[in-house]
Scaffold this motif. Structure first.
Motif, PDB file in Angstrom:
ATOM      1  N   TRP A 110      -9.909  -1.233  52.406  1.00 16.97           N
ATOM      2  CA  TRP A 110      -9.347  -0.572  51.470  1.00 16.97           C
ATOM      3  C   TRP A 110      -8.014   0.419  52.064  1.00 16.97           C
ATOM      4  O   TRP A 110      -6.799   0.323  51.473  1.00 16.97           O
ATOM      5  CB  TRP A 110     -10.089   0.625  50.933  1.00 16.97           C
ATOM      6  N   ASP A 111      -8.178   0.863  53.212  1.00 14.21           N
ATOM      7  CA  ASP A 111      -7.199   1.793  53.899  1.00 14.21           C
ATOM      8  C   ASP A 111      -5.933   0.710  54.078  1.00 14.21           C
ATOM      9  O   ASP A 111      -4.809   1.215  54.018  1.00 14.21           O
ATOM     10  CB  ASP A 111      -7.588   2.370  55.145  1.00 14.21           C
ATOM     11  N   ARG A 123      -5.786  -4.284  61.225  1.00 18.78           N
ATOM     12  CA  ARG A 123      -4.374  -3.875  61.819  1.00 18.78           C
ATOM     13  C   ARG A 123      -3.411  -4.691  62.209  1.00 18.78           C
ATOM     14  O   ARG A 123      -2.414  -4.612  62.115  1.00 18.78           O
ATOM     15  CB  ARG A 123      -4.932  -2.838  62.874  1.00 18.78           C
ATOM     16  N   ALA A 124      -4.029  -5.722  62.876  1.00 16.27           N
ATOM     17  CA  ALA A 124      -3.245  -6.708  63.640  1.00 16.27           C
ATOM     18  C   ALA A 124      -2.357  -7.597  62.487  1.00 16.27           C
ATOM     19  O   ALA A 124      -1.277  -8.188  62.735  1.00 16.27           O
ATOM     20  CB  ALA A 124      -3.924  -7.563  64.290  1.00 16.27           C
ATOM     21  N   ALA A 125      -2.904  -7.686  61.476  1.00 12.09           N
ATOM     22  CA  ALA A 125      -2.414  -8.529  60.266  1.00 12.09           C
ATOM     23  C   ALA A 125      -1.400  -7.870  59.240  1.00 12.09           C
ATOM     24  O   ALA A 125      -0.757  -8.479  58.518  1.00 12.09           O
ATOM     25  CB  ALA A 125      -3.761  -8.971  59.402  1.00 12.09           C
ATOM     26  N   THR A 141       3.859  -2.363  60.536  1.00 16.32           N
ATOM     27  CA  THR A 141       3.649  -1.215  61.265  1.00 16.32           C
ATOM     28  C   THR A 141       3.636   0.034  60.089  1.00 16.32           C
ATOM     29  O   THR A 141       2.640   1.028  60.346  1.00 16.32           O
ATOM     30  CB  THR A 141       4.869  -0.740  62.236  1.00 16.32           C
ATOM     31  N   GLY A 142       4.383   0.088  59.131  1.00 13.30           N
ATOM     32  CA  GLY A 142       4.097   0.970  58.346  1.00 13.30           C
ATOM     33  C   GLY A 142       2.794   1.116  57.543  1.00 13.30           C
ATOM     34  O   GLY A 142       2.390   2.129  57.121  1.00 13.30           O
ATOM     35  N   ALA A 143       2.434   0.110  57.323  1.00  6.82           N
ATOM     36  CA  ALA A 143       0.984  -0.062  56.574  1.00  6.82           C
ATOM     37  C   ALA A 143      -0.225   0.405  57.754  1.00  6.82           C
ATOM     38  O   ALA A 143      -0.972   1.023  57.201  1.00  6.82           O
ATOM     39  CB  ALA A 143       0.474  -1.502  56.287  1.00  6.82           C
ATOM     40  N   ARG A 144       0.096  -0.004  58.877  1.00  3.85           N
ATOM     41  CA  ARG A 144      -0.764   0.673  59.709  1.00  3.85           C
ATOM     42  C   ARG A 144      -0.829   1.994  59.916  1.00  3.85           C
ATOM     43  O   ARG A 144      -1.859   2.736  59.907  1.00  3.85           O
ATOM     44  CB  ARG A 144      -0.491   0.128  61.316  1.00  3.85           C
ATOM     45  N   LEU A 145       0.396   2.883  59.961  1.00  2.00           N
ATOM     46  CA  LEU A 145       0.699   4.111  59.824  1.00  2.00           C
ATOM     47  C   LEU A 145       0.224   4.721  58.643  1.00  2.00           C
ATOM     48  O   LEU A 145      -0.525   5.950  58.781  1.00  2.00           O
ATOM     49  CB  LEU A 145       2.136   4.475  60.020  1.00  2.00           C
ATOM     50  N   ARG A 146       0.039   4.141  57.565  1.00  2.00           N
ATOM     51  CA  ARG A 146      -0.194   4.755  56.237  1.00  2.00           C
ATOM     52  C   ARG A 146      -1.873   4.732  56.222  1.00  2.00           C
ATOM     53  O   ARG A 146      -2.386   5.831  56.029  1.00  2.00           O
ATOM     54  CB  ARG A 146       0.107   3.977  54.961  1.00  2.00           C
ATOM     55  N   ALA A 147      -2.348   3.816  56.956  1.00  2.00           N
ATOM     56  CA  ALA A 147      -3.861   3.600  56.945  1.00  2.00           C
ATOM     57  C   ALA A 147      -4.661   4.505  57.931  1.00  2.00           C
ATOM     58  O   ALA A 147      -5.665   5.049  57.529  1.00  2.00           O
ATOM     59  CB  ALA A 147      -4.275   1.981  57.506  1.00  2.00           C
ATOM     60  N   LEU A 148      -3.639   5.068  58.785  1.00  2.00           N
ATOM     61  CA  LEU A 148      -4.054   6.105  59.861  1.00  2.00           C
ATOM     62  C   LEU A 148      -4.067   7.271  59.187  1.00  2.00           C
ATOM     63  O   LEU A 148      -4.885   8.102  59.254  1.00  2.00           O
ATOM     64  CB  LEU A 148      -3.114   5.876  61.138  1.00  2.00           C
ATOM     65  N   PHE A 149      -3.060   7.798  58.730  1.00  2.00           N
ATOM     66  CA  PHE A 149      -2.526   9.130  58.272  1.00  2.00           C
ATOM     67  C   PHE A 149      -2.702   9.447  57.011  1.00  2.00           C
ATOM     68  O   PHE A 149      -2.935  10.617  56.458  1.00  2.00           O
ATOM     69  CB  PHE A 149      -0.888   9.457  58.792  1.00  2.00           C
ATOM     70  N   LEU A 150      -2.566   8.316  56.067  1.00  2.00           N
ATOM     71  CA  LEU A 150      -2.690   8.537  54.729  1.00  2.00           C
ATOM     72  C   LEU A 150      -3.944   7.552  54.159  1.00  2.00           C
ATOM     73  O   LEU A 150      -3.495   6.605  53.283  1.00  2.00           O
ATOM     74  CB  LEU A 150      -1.692   8.654  53.669  1.00  2.00           C
ATOM     75  N   PRO A 151      -5.018   7.391  54.578  1.00  2.00           N
ATOM     76  CA  PRO A 151      -5.799   6.412  54.300  1.00  2.00           C
ATOM     77  C   PRO A 151      -6.165   6.421  52.640  1.00  2.00           C
ATOM     78  O   PRO A 151      -6.665   7.705  52.270  1.00  2.00           O
ATOM     79  CB  PRO A 151      -7.218   6.766  55.296  1.00  2.00           C
ATOM     80  N   ARG A 152      -6.102   5.262  52.094  1.00  2.00           N
ATOM     81  CA  ARG A 152      -6.631   5.555  50.718  1.00  2.00           C
ATOM     82  C   ARG A 152      -8.012   5.745  50.478  1.00  2.00           C
ATOM     83  O   ARG A 152      -8.425   6.206  49.384  1.00  2.00           O
ATOM     84  CB  ARG A 152      -6.323   3.923  50.100  1.00  2.00           C
TER      85      ARG A 152
END
Length: 794
Positions: A676-677, A743-745, A748-759
């Motif tokens: 989800w993140d 994360r590999a797929a 970079t923007g999606a990875r940062l969002r998943a880290l700092f603003l996880p859904r």
């Protein structure tokens, strides 16, 4: 918790976070602690009105009425009906407080003391802004325009502050506004169902759908925050120094203000003394027979923090027709009246008015204010000395060495204020003062020995090219190197005098100028000077001159006996008197205005320290720390929450069958939340096997990560559906492998969002809402039990 309730809480939080930008404007932060419950009540009334429900206008009216009642309860309780309902008396009291606050704002420097008037303006203003924000964001469901009152509140605070910590308050205010926009976006999307991250999208599919409102809110938020950052930069700020010719100096150069600001004259003094273009600053004509003592004083620096001296915050009033007798000057001290006409150069724009000290009256045009303690004039609403022509009547005070040596102890309040020495001052300063003044019989002899140590006997050299130095060791370094200019000498002597218990301050202005053939006197840039003033009861503030080769040594400190530096106390000063005494009686010179600010010639009134001159208390540092924590915690809260939840879900478990089952289900929950993140929203209608296939397809996982997804799904089906569940080990490692594949797929923007603003962090809101519902159900059940069957039938 409903969407509107969440939005109302975010609106209140955004208002409080933005109001933190007002903290530097006042000396005490206690008003913010008093504001928090008032904002909470205002928000609660709005939530109750919408739940009834009332119409929008009635909701706003109810909140406005309660806000008025709250202000009455806090500020005008004794004037209100039953302490709550504002009547005519309460309205008049509010008007008086607002007038008082307006006067205090114009008379005090930043940070101003927290008077009742200023407190009403702060708390009342924030409550009004909070009402506007909640009306726009919650009542009318338009959060983006709600940023305008927040922007206005922040811009006012940033425009008035000195800019030292504006970045901190900007981050706090920005975090509050972004939180409000996010809450409003989630609330809008929730009206279409529980959608928080947009509909699932296959790779390469076009964007759109429910994501558009969130992106629109972000764009509006970015524009508003950009404006909030740019607007304060465009607002005028107080800059410059005491001798700056650019017109900055003190007070508001743009026409706003008229208060005294604490500035450091070190740089401007050195620049004036080192200039290659020694331009004329002032031209004067005087009735004095001897111009060697005609120092033109701009301001006194009486606040010493161990590093430098600066003006304390002082109350200022209108310029009186006749100035009061200087503090501490007795009638038996010889003095004469001197009249001096001064013309300022057209390029010289100074906010303080250079005058001989002590002045007894000034004729000057323009907008000027009077500061009674320092007996100085400061420009109001952009008033400067540029091209000014004015006349000053002053007293040429002529004390004798005997009068100074026999001076009694000064009033306790004055001595306490002007002998403050911070703990950071190096011990060598006080030790040197004691060594230099050894054998002195009184404070006067100590002062003369200090002056002679710097000017004659100590081996000091005058050099304007010496670096000023920074920090608490600046004075100690000067005493060691023995090189400096007037700032070093005056600062060091005043600090050493304070360690000996002698009230001391530093004056900044101009040394006596150069006589011209036409009888006038020219004062140039290189005449800029600083000198110490020491207080002696019966004489008042008295000039000393420790800087070698600069200015003139006061005659009451010159030696009359060979072999000693201490003047003969039985001999008077050698300057002839040119006029009879011009001392005014206290009753004649003390106007009602000056009584208010303790500017009259009485020990109790004149010596009492003015409010606002102290340092910041522990509340200030506590709020600074809390603000820093908020700045760090707000953007990092989702990251910290997900890290903690992931650690718990994938951590150890009980070595029992039930523990293994719970661990497997927690691992599956973590896997779906990780997906989800990274943009793959959960679908509760699918079986674990179908959900695993969907994650592998949408996440574009490699074979190893895809196999790990299916292993976790198989383990979940085992514990859910098998008659005899056999939990499989290694679920936590499989989940971590899947997270790495996700994360590999992605970009970079999606990875940062998943880290700092996880859904998946929205589960916090769901949990709070569920607990709130349970609590309401329990309260309802408790009420039913208390009422009993008979009351229910009735």
């Amino acid at each position: 918790m409903s969407g509107r309730a969440r939005l109302a809480l975010c609106a209140a939080a955004a208002t409080l976070m933005t109001s933190c930008a007002l903290l530097p404007l006042v000396a005490e932060p206690t008003w913010l602690l008093q504001l928090v419950p008032l904002v909470a009540v205002q928000t609660g009334v709005g939530a109750a009105a919408r739940r009834v429900p009332l119409g929008r206008l009635l909701t706003v009216a109810a909140q406005a009425l309660v806000t008025l009642v709250l202000l009455t309860l806090v500020f005008a309780r004794q004037y209100a009906l039953i302490g709550l309902i504002p009547g005519p008396d309460a309205c008049r009291h509010f008007a008086d407080l607002i007038q008082q606050g307006s006067n205090d704002v114009s008379e005090y420097a930043i940070p101003a003391p927290l008077t009742d008037g200023i407190k009403l303006m702060l708390i009342g203003g924030v409550l009004i802004v909070g009402l506007l924000v909640e009306t726009l964001a919650v009542t009318f469901r338009s959060a983006a325009p709600a940023g305008l009152p927040l922007l206005a509140l922040y811009s006012v605070a940033a425009g008035l502050s000195d800019g030292g910590a504006d970045w901190l308050w900007f981050l706090v205010a920005a975090a509050g506004y972004l939180m409000l926009l996010l809450a409003e976006g989630r609330d809008r999307l929730a009206q279409w169902g529980r959608v928080f991250g947009g509909a699932p999208r296959a790779p390469g599919s076009p964007e759109g759908g429910a994501v558009a409102p969130v992106r629109t809110g972000r764009r509006i938020g970015a524009v508003a925050l950009g404006a909030a950052l740019v607007v304060p930069l465009a607002l005028p700020a107080m800059q410059g120094g005491l001798l700056d010719g650019a017109g900055a100096g003190v007070g508001a150069g743009n026409g706003d203000g008229g208060t005294i600001s604490a500035v450091n004259p070190l740089v401007s003094l050195r620049d004036s003394l080192n200039t290659d273009d020694d331009r004329q600053v002032l031209s004067l004509k005087t009735s004095a027979n001897d111009i060697s003592d005609l120092y033109l004083r701009i301001v006194s620096l009486d606040d010493f923090d161990g590093t430098t001296w600066k003006p304390a915050q002082r109350h200022i009033v209108g310029v009186p027709d006749r100035f009061p007798t200087p503090i501490g000057l007795d009638a038996d001290v010889k003095r004469s009246t001197v009249t001096t006409t001064i013309s300022a150069a057209n390029w010289y724009a100074q906010d303080w008015l250079p005058m001989p000290y002590p002045p007894s009256g000034v004729r000057v045009g323009g907008r000027w204010r009077y500061e009674p303690v320092g007996m100085t004039l400061v420009g109001d609403h952009g008033q400067t000395t540029r091209g000014a022509v004015y006349q000053v009547n002053s007293l040429d005070v002529q004390p004798t060495a005997g009068q100074l040596s026999s001076a009694p102890e000064p009033p306790a309040a004055l001595k306490r204020e002007y002998t403050k020495v911070p703990s950071v001052l190096p011990k060598v300063v006080a030790e040197t003062a004691r060594q230099v003044t050894a054998g002195a019989r009184n404070h006067y002899e100590e002062a003369v020995k200090l002056q002679d140590y710097f000017a004659v006997a100590g081996g000091f050299q005058y050099d304007t090219q010496v670096e000023v130095g920074r920090g608490a060791d600046a004075i100690a370094n000067f005493l060691k190197k023995k090189e400096g200019f007037c700032v070093h000498f005056s600062f060091a002597m005043a600090a050493m005098a304070r360690t000996l218990g002698i009230p001391a301050r530093v004056a900044v202005g101009f040394a006596p100028g150069t006589p011209q053939p036409d009888g006038s006197v020219t004062v140039n840039q290189k005449d800029a000077h600083a000198w110490p003033e020491l207080y002696f009861a019966g004489v008042g503030w008295t000039r000393f001159e420790p800087t070698p080769t600069r200015g003139t040594t006061p005659s009451y400190t010159l030696s009359n006996t060979p072999g000693t530096s201490v003047p003969d106390q039985d001999l008077p000063s050698h300057r002839p008197s040119t006029a009879p005494s011009a001392a005014a009686s206290p009753s004649e010179s003390c106007s009602p205005q000056l009584v208010k600010v303790q500017g009259c010639d009485t020990a109790s009134a004149a010596a009492a320290p003015h409010s606002g001159g102290g340092g910041s208390g522990p509340w200030w540092y506590l709020l600074i720390g809390l603000g820093a924590l908020v700045v760090a915690a707000v953007p990092l809260a989702p990251l910290l929450w997900r890290t903690r939840v992931r650690s718990v879900r994938l951590g150890g478990h009980a070595r029992t069958e039930q523990g293994a089952v719970a661990h497997t289900l927690a691992a599956w929950q973590e896997l779906t939340d990780s997906a989800w993140d990274h943009g793959i929203a959960p679908d509760d209608s699918l079986t674990p096997r179908r959900a695993a296939a969907r994650i592998v397809e949408l996440g574009q996982l490699d074979p190893a990560a895809g196999a790990a997804v299916h292993r976790v799904a198989d383990a979940v089906e085992q514990v859910l559906y098998a008659p005899a569940p056999r939990p499989v080990a290694g679920a936590a490692d499989d989940v971590r492998r899947v997270s790495e594949g996700l994360r590999a797929a992605v970009s970079t923007g999606a990875r940062l969002r998943a880290l700092f603003l996880p859904r998946s962090s929205v589960r916090v809101l769901w949990a709070v809402s569920a607990r709130w519902s349970v609590l309401k159900a329990r309260v309802t059940a408790a009420r039913t039990t208390v009422r009993g069957p008979s009351e229910q039938r009735s």
